[in-house]
Design an enzyme around this catalytic site. Sequence first.
Site, PDB file in Angstrom:
ATOM      1  CD  GLU A 246     -80.836   4.594   3.320  1.00 22.72           C
ATOM      2  OE1 GLU A 246     -79.993   3.691   3.525  1.00 22.72           O
ATOM      3  OE2 GLU A 246     -81.075   5.498   4.118  1.00 22.72           O
ATOM      4  CB  CYS A 280     -77.129   3.178   7.035  1.00 26.73           C
ATOM      5  SG  CYS A 280     -77.460   4.544   5.916  1.00 26.73           S
TER       6      CYS A 280
END
Length: 474
Positions: A246, A280
């Site tokens: 991820e 992110c």
Amino acid sequence: MRKPLYCGGQWINTSETLEVINPFTKDIISEVSLADESIVESAIYHAYTGFSKTKKLSSYKRYQILTQIAREIEREKETFAFLIAMESGKPYKYALAEVNRAVQTFSIAAEESKRIFHEYFALDTTPEELPREGLVKRFPVGVVLAITPFNFPLNLVAHKVAPAIASGCSIVLKPASATPLTALKLAEIIEKTDFPKEAFSVLPARSSLIEKYLNHPLIAKVSFTGSPQAGWAIKEKAHKKKVTLELGGNAATIITKSADIESIVSHCVTAAFAYSGQICIHTQRIFVHPQHFQRFTEMFIEKTRCLKFGNPMDKCTDISVMIDEENAIRGENWINEAIQDGAEFMLQGKREGNYLSPTILTNTHNMMKVYSEEVFAPIVCIEKYDGNIEDAVHKVNDSKYGLQCGVFTNDIKELDYCFEHIECGSVIHNASSILRLDAMPYGGIKESGFGREGVRYAILEMTEPRLLLKERNI
């Protein structure tokens, strides 16, 4: 105060320690014991032996364990929130929101543990009409090595630990060196449950040490959240393992002609600058319909100016320091490079130590790092598109990343086009790129990741399907 690490049910002090620094005050909060090779070996061995117990836990027992963890986090949520704010510099209100999400993550995992996917199907579908039937059942893979970042020191840990417990796996967790205290606090809670003690470890350790164990024969899966550079290097080194990555991106949000800009601007400001952009999926690029560009940018700048800077422990603080000065300097340098290359300030930020104030740029392009790389700082680029949704989507896709994209539109044809053509893991309707719900599948394409998280989808990643091809009528 010195804090021991947690290795297979034992709290251990080691000779080498790591200082945990409050990013805002620069005070030393604690010293944490660092794992050495013998500790890592021991944790992996304990996890492997613990797996013989975790895989036998009933669905109800897993549900019970996960529910207890969720309740204990809820009971101590203010303690967790202050700890997150103190070690990560995340403003308290966002830290508390993270704790509440972690409660949900463990609660979702508790429910998912009762319905792990199985499949039955008939196999008399050929002319031969063989008397066979199939049963596919999922089995836990074994020891999961989980590596987590500093920016969500509780909930991103939860997104690895909770599905691992739900799956019946054992876990060796390496938390971020900047924020290990929250993970160790979680270990105190897990220790009180019936989850086998040897099956869980929290090891503050140097990344260079953990890298040596990526291909350890007793580790079945590596789950990593962090930078693309580190993530793809891990996948290359752990090439024989199941791997979930991820990673990051330069997430975009599209604001179309049909969007109600008056109602969305505050949300977009939060998406750009929450936790100083150290998320992110923080909104890094905004593409605005030309009809709305001037008014949207005026309101966006006005609301950005109203953000309150302060101590992250203050419940009224909107924005505070970055995790360290090195990253603040990097952000400042990228801004200066962009300005030298023709970008223009809409709002000029300034750096003082590890505080970088919000910066809004325009006239940017994909040869600038602030536009093309993961900025991970309070910097946003706002640009017009030509009014056609095809152009907006083209601008979004002009990136090596593909994590999430927000689309504000009330035109179903525009939304359908975006969903079909935007190259990313998730398209978020009438919200910015920053929206993540903990039950949803989460992950990216291109350089933004490999595999999916989100509790149910992480369970699929942490289990293997096995087929029983059964003869009928026995």
